[in-house]
Write an enzyme that holds these catalytic residues in place. Structure first.
Site, mmCIF file in Angstrom:
data_model
loop_
_atom_site.group_PDB
_atom_site.id
_atom_site.type_symbol
_atom_site.label_atom_id
_atom_site.label_comp_id
_atom_site.label_asym_id
_atom_site.label_seq_id
_atom_site.Cartn_x
_atom_site.Cartn_y
_atom_site.Cartn_z
ATOM 1 N N HIS A 17 5.729 53.348 44.000
ATOM 2 C CA HIS A 17 5.492 53.905 42.658
ATOM 3 C C HIS A 17 6.690 53.621 41.753
ATOM 4 O O HIS A 17 7.613 54.432 41.691
ATOM 5 C CB HIS A 17 5.288 55.418 42.738
ATOM 6 N N ASP B 232 4.559 87.554 33.501
ATOM 7 C CA ASP B 232 3.650 87.197 34.591
ATOM 8 C C ASP B 232 4.079 87.961 35.850
ATOM 9 O O ASP B 232 5.280 88.031 36.137
ATOM 10 C CB ASP B 232 3.748 85.698 34.954
ATOM 11 N N GLY C 275 -4.114 56.954 43.592
ATOM 12 C CA GLY C 275 -5.104 58.008 43.795
ATOM 13 C C GLY C 275 -5.472 58.186 45.254
ATOM 14 O O GLY C 275 -4.966 57.482 46.132
ATOM 15 N N GLU D 265 6.888 53.968 38.730
ATOM 16 C CA GLU D 265 6.941 54.921 37.609
ATOM 17 C C GLU D 265 7.886 56.093 37.884
ATOM 18 O O GLU D 265 8.275 56.790 36.955
ATOM 19 C CB GLU D 265 5.531 55.431 37.262
ATOM 20 N N GLN E 205 9.637 88.751 18.925
ATOM 21 C CA GLN E 205 10.269 90.062 19.110
ATOM 22 C C GLN E 205 9.722 90.757 20.363
ATOM 23 O O GLN E 205 10.467 91.321 21.160
ATOM 24 C CB GLN E 205 10.019 90.950 17.894
ATOM 25 N N LYS F 289 5.127 83.782 11.755
ATOM 26 C CA LYS F 289 5.224 85.143 12.279
ATOM 27 C C LYS F 289 6.224 85.264 13.433
ATOM 28 O O LYS F 289 6.148 84.531 14.414
ATOM 29 C CB LYS F 289 3.831 85.587 12.770
ATOM 30 N N THR F 290 7.117 86.221 13.314
ATOM 31 C CA THR F 290 8.153 86.375 14.348
ATOM 32 C C THR F 290 7.820 87.486 15.343
ATOM 33 O O THR F 290 8.525 87.653 16.336
ATOM 34 C CB THR F 290 9.528 86.709 13.728
ATOM 35 N N CYS G 127 0.031 51.565 44.156
ATOM 36 C CA CYS G 127 -0.361 52.315 45.354
ATOM 37 C C CYS G 127 -1.851 52.110 45.653
ATOM 38 O O CYS G 127 -2.224 51.025 46.078
ATOM 39 C CB CYS G 127 0.038 53.774 45.227
ATOM 40 N N LEU G 128 -2.728 53.088 45.383
ATOM 41 C CA LEU G 128 -4.150 52.841 45.617
ATOM 42 C C LEU G 128 -4.612 51.634 44.789
ATOM 43 O O LEU G 128 -5.495 50.885 45.212
ATOM 44 C CB LEU G 128 -4.976 54.080 45.248
ATOM 45 N N GLY G 129 -3.990 51.435 43.635
ATOM 46 C CA GLY G 129 -4.321 50.286 42.782
ATOM 47 C C GLY G 129 -4.040 48.980 43.503
ATOM 48 O O GLY G 129 -4.825 48.025 43.444
ATOM 49 N N MET G 130 -2.923 48.922 44.216
ATOM 50 C CA MET G 130 -2.579 47.728 45.006
ATOM 51 C C MET G 130 -3.564 47.577 46.164
ATOM 52 O O MET G 130 -4.040 46.481 46.468
ATOM 53 C CB MET G 130 -1.133 47.890 45.524
HETATM 54 N N1 GLN Z 1 -4.736 57.073 49.010
HETATM 55 C C1 GLN Z 1 -3.833 56.010 49.270
HETATM 56 C C2 GLN Z 1 -2.974 56.252 50.497
HETATM 57 O O1 GLN Z 1 -2.843 57.369 50.924
HETATM 58 C C3 GLN Z 1 -2.980 55.698 48.062
HETATM 59 C C4 GLN Z 1 -2.075 56.823 47.660
HETATM 60 C C5 GLN Z 1 -1.559 56.732 46.248
HETATM 61 O O2 GLN Z 1 -2.104 56.004 45.424
HETATM 62 N N2 GLN Z 1 -0.517 57.489 45.952
HETATM 63 O O3 GLN Z 1 -2.405 55.339 51.043
#
Ligand code: GLN
Length: 536
Positions: free
Chosen positions: A509, A150, A356, A511, A194, A189-190, A383-386
């Site tokens: 987060h 690249d 999100g 995760e 190579q 296939k190699t 986060c956005l879920g909360m």
């Molecule tokens: N958009 C939301 C904020 O900025 C949540 C961000 C996120 O879910 N990471 O507060």
């Protein structure tokens, strides 16, 4: 150990070979032998970091403890090694150029013409060595993003060439290639390998070790042939065949003695081959679990394998430690309506509302949350879920029909989620969110406290908006409790409904802090709630 050893991992033939997994697996094996090891990733693109990149471009954006928005491979490094990474573990071309240009403006180059060689390559080399400089690590593994050949990665490859020359036996290049199987001919296939090694040699690098990615077992004869054509000893040719989980890769490489070969190369005593008991036990559990647990992840990037990588991995870990097989379904928040929500979600044992940005898919998240709250389905909002949990509750329980986050509707009459003060006057979007680890104090007796088993925790963040504490009292009186706050600023970190099986929303987060050896307690608690709910 006096001299830090440097290992470079390059890739050839095609992208997506899993260089990150091979690098993390080797690091794991070296770590298990008692050496101090870290991994860094060099990404050849010009963005300063992936924080401003859309998940369509780059998958999930991972966040380090020190608040760096990083490549998702750092997530793999942490999940394998169980040690945190920092901004020093992920460097892009953009950051290299930014540093060089800053130095040039400061006059550091004393009137010289600033060039790719030596100035850019020197800056790359400085960053490689930075991790090894405090005698903190015995071995630093550097993964070079992209594929050899690249245009973008040329300065990185050139820096590897120079470092190999400068460091001699303290430096090694591991090249990962692909051995395709031509079904019509029934042959492996190699030739692409190579050619790819030849390309590396043309750039002045002789690889020391080859790892051949393959879907089929490679014979010793084939490996010897590759060794012969590529100027490497046949003992230095390893295979990495497809396995059912990425966490098997370290064991597959250990069986072939790859870590031993690498340490011998550096003149280090490998010692006894470690048992890696906890790791093996985890893998054993993946094989013995038989019952399935169905979790639905409601988000807007459902067609992308990598968009929610860390959530997926955290759930896998939590399921396995609870002796269950995870069936994770990605459900597009854009298709959910009041009419189809029951059909789409009724079979699930638990629901995750994804993080999100922006307004796309918010309505579907709110519909899913109303269903989960009313039907008593275990739910985790991240986060956005909360934030959506708060909005849904405000609309349907407090009766504020136009309640919203000001991110979605700046003129809402009930801004239950609002921009943080410190974010109001920011005009630059790169690296300016509330990022990285912050403390959080949990309320004893709450579900989140029960999950962590302690009052003070620290988790990582990535957001600009927050719970609007003007509404705190109203929410609490109606049943949505604040059970986690930042002890210094009072920013609301956790909301939950006590009168529900398990309904917890976190501004942070979890995760980003869940590893094979240390699964995150919140995912563990969520999983337990899903299992209990399923068995009733
Ligand atoms: N958009 C939301 C904020 O900025 C949540 C961000 C996120 O879910 N990471 O507060």
């Amino acid at each position: 150990m006096a001299n830090t050893k440097y290992i470079f991992v390059t890739g050839g033939v095609v992208s997506s070979l899993g260089k990150g997994i091979v690098a993390a697996s080797l690091a794991k094996l070296i770590q298990a032998r008692g050496l101090r090891v870290t991994i860094q990733k060099f990404d050849p693109y010009i963005n300063i970091d992936p924080g401003t990149l859309n998940p369509y471009e780059h998958g999930e954006c991972y966040v380090t403890t020190d608040g760096h928005e990083a490549d998702l491979d750092l997530g793999h490094y942490e999940r394998f090694l169980n040690i945190p990474t920092t901004r020093a573990n992920n460097i892009t071309t953009g950051r290299i150029y930014q540093n060089v240009i800053k130095k040039e403006r400061r006059g550091d180059y004393l009137g010289k013409t600033v060039q790719v060689i030596p100035h850019i390559t020197d800056e790359i080399k400085r960053n490689v060595k930075l991790l090894g400089s405090n005698n903190e690590y015995d071995i630093v593994i550097t993964e070079i993003g992209g594929t050899v050949g690249d245009i973008e990665s040329l300065p990185f490859i050139e820096s590897v060439r120079q470092l190999k020359w400068e460091l001699g036996r303290n430096c090694m290049c591991i090249h990962l290639t692909y051995v395709p199987y031509i079904a019509a001919a029934g042959e492996l296939k190699t030739k692409p390998t190579q050619h790819s090694v030849k390309q590396l040699q043309e750039l002045g690098i002789q690889p020391d070790v080859l790892v051949l990615r393959t879907e089929h077992d490679l014979s010793m004869e084939l490996r010897s042939k590759v060794a012969l054509f590529c100027n490497v000893p046949k003992e230095a040719v390893f295979q990495s065949a497809d396995v059912s989980t990425i966490y098997e890769v370290p064991l597959v490489l250990q069986e072939q003695g790859m870590d031993k070969y690498v340490l011998n190369y550096f003149g280090l005593e490998p010692g006894e081959t470690p048992e890696m008991k906890p790791w093996r036990e985890f893998l054993q559990l993946t094989k013995t679990a038989s019952e399935t647990i169905h979790i639905g992840l409601i988000g807007k990037y459902v067609e992308l394998q990598d968009a929610y990588k860390s959530i997926d991995e955290s759930l896998q870990q939590a399921a396995i430690y609870n002796h269950k097989l995870l069936k994770l379904e990605y459900i597009s928040s854009e298709i959910l309506t009041e009419d189809n929500v029951v059909t789409e979600l009724a079979h699930l044992d638990g629901i995750i509302i994804a993080p999100g940005f922006g307004s796309r898919g918010i309505d579907g998240k709110l519909i899913a949350l109303k269903y989960a709250r009313q039907q008593n389905v275990p739910t985790l909002g991240i986060c956005l879920g909360m934030q959506c949990m708060v909005i849904e509750f405000a609309r349907n329980v407090l009766g504020y029909t136009d309640a919203n986050s000001t991110e979605v509707n700046p003129s809402t009459t009930h801004p239950v989620i609002d921009i943080m003060d410190e974010q109001k006057n920011l005009h630059n979007y790169g690296g300016t969110m509330r990022l990285g680890s912050y403390e959080c104090k949990l309320t004893p007796g709450s579900k989140v406290f029960e999950a962590y088993g302690k009052e003070n925790i620290s988790e990582r963040h990535r957001h600009r908006f927050e719970f609007n504490s003007k509404y705190q009292k109203e929410f609490e009186e109606a049943g949505l409790s604040i059970t986690g706050v930042n002890p210094h600023t009072n920013l609301v970190e956790v909301v939950e409904i006590a009168n529900h099986k398990w309904f917890v929303g976190v501004q942070f987060h979890p995760e980003y802090q869940s590893t094979v050896i240390n699964p995150n307690p919140l995912f563990m608690a969520f999983m337990k709630a899903c299992i209990n709910s399923n068995s009733k």
